[in-house]
Design a protein around this motif. Structure first.
Motif, PDB file in Angstrom:
ATOM      1  N   ILE A 160     -20.446  13.638  31.830  1.00 36.52           N
ATOM      2  CA  ILE A 160     -20.205  12.911  30.379  1.00 36.52           C
ATOM      3  C   ILE A 160     -18.674  12.866  30.309  1.00 36.52           C
TER       4      ILE A 160
ATOM      5  N   LEU B 264     -20.255   7.032  24.430  1.00 38.94           N
ATOM      6  CA  LEU B 264     -21.534   7.359  24.140  1.00 38.94           C
ATOM      7  C   LEU B 264     -22.354   6.124  24.693  1.00 38.94           C
TER       8      LEU B 264
ATOM      9  N   ALA C 169     -22.723   6.472  28.513  1.00 36.41           N
ATOM     10  CA  ALA C 169     -23.465   7.643  28.899  1.00 36.41           C
ATOM     11  C   ALA C 169     -25.077   7.328  28.560  1.00 36.41           C
ATOM     12  N   ILE C 170     -25.284   6.534  27.722  1.00 34.01           N
ATOM     13  CA  ILE C 170     -26.887   6.533  27.360  1.00 34.01           C
ATOM     14  C   ILE C 170     -27.232   5.253  28.373  1.00 34.01           C
TER      15      ILE C 170
ATOM     16  N   SER D 171     -26.842   9.090  31.863  1.00 29.20           N
ATOM     17  CA  SER D 171     -26.216  10.527  31.730  1.00 29.20           C
ATOM     18  C   SER D 171     -26.509  11.261  30.641  1.00 29.20           C
ATOM     19  N   LEU D 172     -26.876  10.445  29.445  1.00 29.67           N
ATOM     20  CA  LEU D 172     -27.525  11.057  28.436  1.00 29.67           C
ATOM     21  C   LEU D 172     -29.004  10.536  28.270  1.00 29.67           C
TER      22      LEU D 172
ATOM     23  N   THR E 293     -32.330  13.173  24.360  1.00 27.93           N
ATOM     24  CA  THR E 293     -31.318  13.789  24.412  1.00 27.93           C
ATOM     25  C   THR E 293     -30.539  13.999  23.047  1.00 27.93           C
TER      26      THR E 293
ATOM     27  N   ILE F 217     -27.404  14.515  20.587  1.00 22.22           N
ATOM     28  CA  ILE F 217     -26.036  14.011  20.598  1.00 22.22           C
ATOM     29  C   ILE F 217     -25.405  15.221  19.613  1.00 22.22           C
TER      30      ILE F 217
ATOM     31  N   TRP G 171     -18.632  15.755  20.863  1.00 24.16           N
ATOM     32  CA  TRP G 171     -18.095  14.676  20.914  1.00 24.16           C
ATOM     33  C   TRP G 171     -16.643  14.523  19.994  1.00 24.16           C
TER      34      TRP G 171
ATOM     35  N   TYR H 203     -30.222  11.496  18.237  1.00 22.63           N
ATOM     36  CA  TYR H 203     -30.828  11.436  19.653  1.00 22.63           C
ATOM     37  C   TYR H 203     -30.956  10.424  20.320  1.00 22.63           C
ATOM     38  N   VAL H 204     -30.832  10.402  21.591  1.00 21.06           N
ATOM     39  CA  VAL H 204     -31.014   9.159  22.370  1.00 21.06           C
ATOM     40  C   VAL H 204     -32.475   8.577  22.358  1.00 21.06           C
TER      41      VAL H 204
END
Length: 232
Positions: A4, A26, A29-30, A34-35, A39, A41, A46, A79-80
């Motif tokens: 991250i 972000l 990362a998604i 990585s996310l 997950t 947030i 951030w 969340y992702v």
């Protein structure tokens, strides 16, 4: 897979407003995994990373929610989102149909200079694998496919394929770390390249179909092992 922290640093280097930087970091990362799906947030984390207000981070998250990468629920927060499997199947079907025709056109009359550039890309892929650089390999992998439309002057097809590839990015990034996958992908790219260089359209179509069908098979195997990543 990028940390991250490294993704955040890259987002800051990208320039633009701090909201834009947070949004792109972000998103990366998604998309990179990585996310992972489901997950949470952490807005405070951030906010501290980009030195911005919660409103700015909320704006970035809302943009990602509009794109279907993030879910926002009143009692749960942000969340992702999971990957929608049926969407992935349709994007893969579209990509397969188009790229098989593209590679046949390349084998028929791609310029020698463009073919040479594909060969150079393969050398970079091999070097990335040897050094364990998955991120670098992914970039050369993506570039290898894009070079076919560009090298054959198929700009309109490229305009259609690029968004499809973007939609599939999360899946490709998720599968890439699987043992043996980069090496297998490289061998398939080699086979595609040799068919193009030999000016054999039918063989090129066969090799491209084999390459993309393996991705579909690996996806199904991954879904069976990680059902929490996906929604039907």
């Amino acid at each position: 897979m990028d940390s991250i922290g490294s993704i955040a640093r890259r987002g800051r280097r990208a320039g633009g407003s701090k909201v834009d930087q947070a949004y792109f970091a972000l998103k990366r990362a998604i998309v990179s995994g990585s996310l992972a799906p489901e997950t949470s947030i952490d807005k405070n984390e951030w906010c501290a990373t980009f030195d911005v207000s919660r409103l700015s981070i909320t704006t970035a998250i809302n943009r990602l929610a509009f794109e279907g990468l993030v879910l926002v629920e009143p009692q749960r927060g942000s969340y992702v989102a999971r990957i929608h499997l049926e969407d992935v199947r349709q994007w893969m079907l579209m990509r397969r149909a188009l790229e098989i025709e593209v590679v046949a056109a390349c084998a028929a009359d791609m310029s020698e200079r463009a073919i040479e550039a594909l060969g150079q890309n393969l050398a970079y892929q091999k070097a990335a694998i040897s050094s364990g650089d998955l991120e670098g390999f992914h970039e050369f992998d993506t570039r290898f496919h894009r070079q076919m439309t560009e090298g054959r002057n198929l700009a309109r097809l490229g305009e259609v394929l690029d968004p499809i590839r973007t939609h599939l990015e999360r899946v490709r990034r998720t599968l890439l770390p699987e043992p043996g996958r980069p090496e297998g992908t490289f061998r398939e790219h080699e086979a595609i390249y040799h068919a193009i260089a030999a000016r054999e359209p039918a063989r090129a179509k066969h090799e491209m179909a084999n390459h993309l069908d393996r991705v579909s098979r690996e996806l199904q195997a991954f879904v069976a092992k990680h059902p929490g990543f996906f929604d039907e």
